[in-house]
Design a protein around this motif. Sequence first.
Motif, mmCIF file in Angstrom:
data_model
loop_
_atom_site.group_PDB
_atom_site.id
_atom_site.type_symbol
_atom_site.label_atom_id
_atom_site.label_comp_id
_atom_site.label_asym_id
_atom_site.label_seq_id
_atom_site.Cartn_x
_atom_site.Cartn_y
_atom_site.Cartn_z
ATOM 1 N N LEU A 241 25.406 50.718 39.956
ATOM 2 C CA LEU A 241 24.402 51.204 40.888
ATOM 3 C C LEU A 241 23.273 50.184 41.072
ATOM 4 C CD1 LEU A 241 24.126 54.896 39.638
ATOM 5 C CD2 LEU A 241 25.314 54.080 41.683
ATOM 6 N N HIS A 242 22.999 49.417 40.022
ATOM 7 C CA HIS A 242 21.950 48.392 40.070
ATOM 8 C C HIS A 242 22.541 47.064 39.624
ATOM 9 C CE1 HIS A 242 18.520 51.097 40.796
ATOM 10 N NE2 HIS A 242 19.175 51.954 40.038
ATOM 11 N N PRO A 243 23.283 46.387 40.498
ATOM 12 C CA PRO A 243 23.863 45.092 40.111
ATOM 13 C C PRO A 243 22.767 44.081 39.802
ATOM 14 C CG PRO A 243 24.079 45.453 42.470
ATOM 15 C CD PRO A 243 23.602 46.748 41.884
ATOM 16 N N PRO A 244 22.978 43.229 38.817
ATOM 17 C CA PRO A 244 21.914 42.277 38.430
ATOM 18 C C PRO A 244 21.553 41.318 39.549
ATOM 19 C CG PRO A 244 23.983 41.762 37.315
ATOM 20 C CD PRO A 244 24.180 43.088 37.983
ATOM 21 N N ALA A 245 22.538 40.777 40.264
ATOM 22 C CA ALA A 245 22.314 39.948 41.454
ATOM 23 C C ALA A 245 21.255 38.897 41.246
ATOM 24 C CB ALA A 245 21.956 40.840 42.634
ATOM 25 N N GLY A 246 21.368 38.127 40.196
ATOM 26 C CA GLY A 246 20.381 37.078 40.014
ATOM 27 C C GLY A 246 20.780 36.038 39.000
ATOM 28 N N PRO A 247 21.833 35.232 39.213
ATOM 29 C CA PRO A 247 22.687 35.187 40.408
ATOM 30 C C PRO A 247 24.096 35.710 40.180
ATOM 31 C CG PRO A 247 22.748 33.071 39.325
ATOM 32 C CD PRO A 247 21.905 33.976 38.447
ATOM 33 N N VAL A 248 24.354 36.442 39.086
ATOM 34 C CA VAL A 248 25.720 36.879 38.788
ATOM 35 C C VAL A 248 26.066 38.132 39.588
ATOM 36 C CG1 VAL A 248 25.640 35.890 36.476
ATOM 37 C CG2 VAL A 248 24.892 38.234 36.829
ATOM 38 N N THR A 249 27.344 38.458 39.614
ATOM 39 C CA THR A 249 27.821 39.638 40.324
ATOM 40 C C THR A 249 28.550 40.557 39.357
ATOM 41 O OG1 THR A 249 29.836 38.460 40.930
ATOM 42 C CG2 THR A 249 28.048 38.441 42.527
ATOM 43 N N ASP A 250 28.767 41.781 39.786
ATOM 44 C CA ASP A 250 29.504 42.770 39.013
ATOM 45 C C ASP A 250 31.004 42.475 39.140
ATOM 46 O OD1 ASP A 250 30.498 45.000 37.759
ATOM 47 O OD2 ASP A 250 30.099 46.354 39.448
ATOM 48 N N PRO A 251 31.728 42.309 38.033
ATOM 49 C CA PRO A 251 33.169 42.002 38.134
ATOM 50 C C PRO A 251 33.951 43.034 38.948
ATOM 51 C CG PRO A 251 32.385 41.627 35.895
ATOM 52 C CD PRO A 251 31.265 42.280 36.642
ATOM 53 N N ARG A 252 33.588 44.300 38.846
ATOM 54 C CA ARG A 252 34.311 45.314 39.627
ATOM 55 C C ARG A 252 34.016 45.157 41.119
ATOM 56 N NH1 ARG A 252 34.433 51.040 36.251
ATOM 57 N NH2 ARG A 252 35.192 50.156 34.278
ATOM 58 N N PHE A 253 32.803 44.778 41.448
ATOM 59 C CA PHE A 253 32.491 44.493 42.851
ATOM 60 C C PHE A 253 33.319 43.307 43.325
ATOM 61 C CE2 PHE A 253 30.039 41.624 45.614
ATOM 62 C CZ PHE A 253 29.934 42.413 46.744
ATOM 63 N N ASP A 254 33.463 42.289 42.490
ATOM 64 C CA ASP A 254 34.274 41.129 42.866
ATOM 65 C C ASP A 254 35.718 41.531 43.145
ATOM 66 O OD1 ASP A 254 32.067 39.542 42.529
ATOM 67 O OD2 ASP A 254 32.590 38.921 40.494
ATOM 68 N N ALA A 255 36.259 42.370 42.254
ATOM 69 C CA ALA A 255 37.678 42.721 42.374
ATOM 70 C C ALA A 255 37.934 43.729 43.488
ATOM 71 C CB ALA A 255 38.187 43.268 41.042
ATOM 72 N N GLN A 256 37.051 44.733 43.616
ATOM 73 C CA GLN A 256 37.312 45.833 44.547
ATOM 74 C C GLN A 256 36.790 45.585 45.958
ATOM 75 O OE1 GLN A 256 35.733 49.437 42.872
ATOM 76 N NE2 GLN A 256 36.889 49.259 40.963
ATOM 77 N N VAL A 257 35.720 44.788 46.083
ATOM 78 C CA VAL A 257 35.068 44.636 47.390
ATOM 79 C C VAL A 257 35.076 43.192 47.863
ATOM 80 C CG1 VAL A 257 32.941 44.994 48.696
ATOM 81 C CG2 VAL A 257 33.604 46.622 46.925
ATOM 82 N N LEU A 258 34.545 42.303 47.027
ATOM 83 C CA LEU A 258 34.316 40.936 47.492
ATOM 84 C C LEU A 258 35.619 40.187 47.758
ATOM 85 C CD1 LEU A 258 32.297 38.713 48.124
ATOM 86 C CD2 LEU A 258 32.318 38.089 45.700
#
Length: 525
Positions: A241-258
């Motif tokens: 819900l609150h991805p760190p975004a500075g500068p890393v990404t959420d691995p699940r976001f990478d796999a499922q969305v990005l």
Amino acid sequence: MSLLTTLARLEAVRSGRAEPLATVRHRHLSERPMVVVPLAAVGEDGAPLAVLLGTEREAPKLFIVPQPLNRTQRFEFLAAFAAELLPYLESFTAEVEQVEGSEKDPETGEKIPVLRDLCADAPQLLVPNHGAVRHLALLGRSTRFRRTAEDPDPGPYPAPTQVPLLGRWLTHLTDRAQVPGSSLLLPMTGLLARHWATGQSHLEDQHLAAQLAWHFPADGLTGAEAAERAETGRDEHGRLLHPPAGPVTDPRFDAQVLAPAITRHDAALAAFRQAGPDGTDRAGLHLKQAAERLHAALEAELLPTWRDVWQGLDLLRTLPPATHLPERWEGDRWSYTGHRDRLAAGEPPQPRRDDAVTAARKLAQREREQARLDIQEALDDPLVMAEHRLSGEAFSGTVLAVEPGYDTSGRSPKPRPLLTVATPDRPHADPGREVHRAGGPSAQKAEIVRAVPGEVTVRVLSGMGRRKEPEPGSVPEVGERVVFTLFELSARQSAPLPEPDDTPWTHGGPPGADPRSPIGTEEWE
């Protein structure tokens, strides 16, 4: 970690909320800062993926790299980033003020008065955390040497014209961020950690949403519970819900969305390039839709951190500015003005590695600025001074008695009054040790005469004028509150260093003397 910081963290655990470490704000905050939230490709901290930036909370601008492995798209991203950031950085260069200074006459060697231009203000970049600072430093290092189409030998992959200039500015800002007390480039997590203590570790404080949760826990939650929810809470798809975004990404976001979004965009781009005259419109529509979906996905990933940075900025603005802030900000303005002048003079970009003298000067400057910052924060903030009192480096109390005294060893007697101070502190105060009065006349020194539990007697040595009797107000009166420190209240100047051309051979020799030297001319290429 100091004792007071440890106690504040323990109190935060007990109360369930962040506890103050300062009563004033120790860093300058611009009226118009530029908030920058970068995002890097997974596994490559220096490979940009996206950046969300702007000076207005409700109007952020997003630039993305649809395919981080594509060199052309990466340069297009950097060019767009530069087109947005450089006008802000350069908008402070025109308005200047005249400041009196001095410089050596090249013929006589004597100091002569001169007037120098100082920019009236300077830019300020705010990023989520220290990882974002490192990412910007890598971007600066990888772009400031790029050749452009305007160069005599542009090479096979010339970069857009503004990209090397962006790299030089990012390098300057990230280098300046290493100077203690500087405010040109600030990580929000570091700003908050300087002024408030949470009940979690320093590493956990690098997650901005978790750190802010200690300040604004949801109803019925403690700071620890709110921070855990902010750090690990996921939606129905399992994404943070609150991805760190500075500068890393959420691995699940990478796999499922990005990853699927990038794959769709690559396929749409390939289809557009291969489409014939009859299918160009349809392929172009598919490419536009794929780009919009990728853009929306990255924007959704960055917006929570964007809002968190602005929320942290609002929190910091509730603190009054420290007294010495304008002095430190003037140093940042001089740094900004100097870089502006180097660019205008056409000097080459910063080298990959500093020569021996430059590295020594940087180290000496940072040590000097750290000492000055520690002193100024202690003078500006009772909570910071309390840390020195707890460690025995200062003591505070009420004057119980003032006894006149004089030094008659010279031609004329000099005032040397004795002050007896009642204090609950236990300073490391051996008889004869020099102490300095905080908040009194400039550079007022004293020495310890006697120290027993609850009471310290000092002899004032300076800061009372040149007459036989002390000037009015220079000696504390009975009942007055005083603070004495066992450390000096001004930073000492470091020893002078030789000019780079006079560097001894033991430290690499004069720059450029040996073409194989690590500080030779090839470092500017």
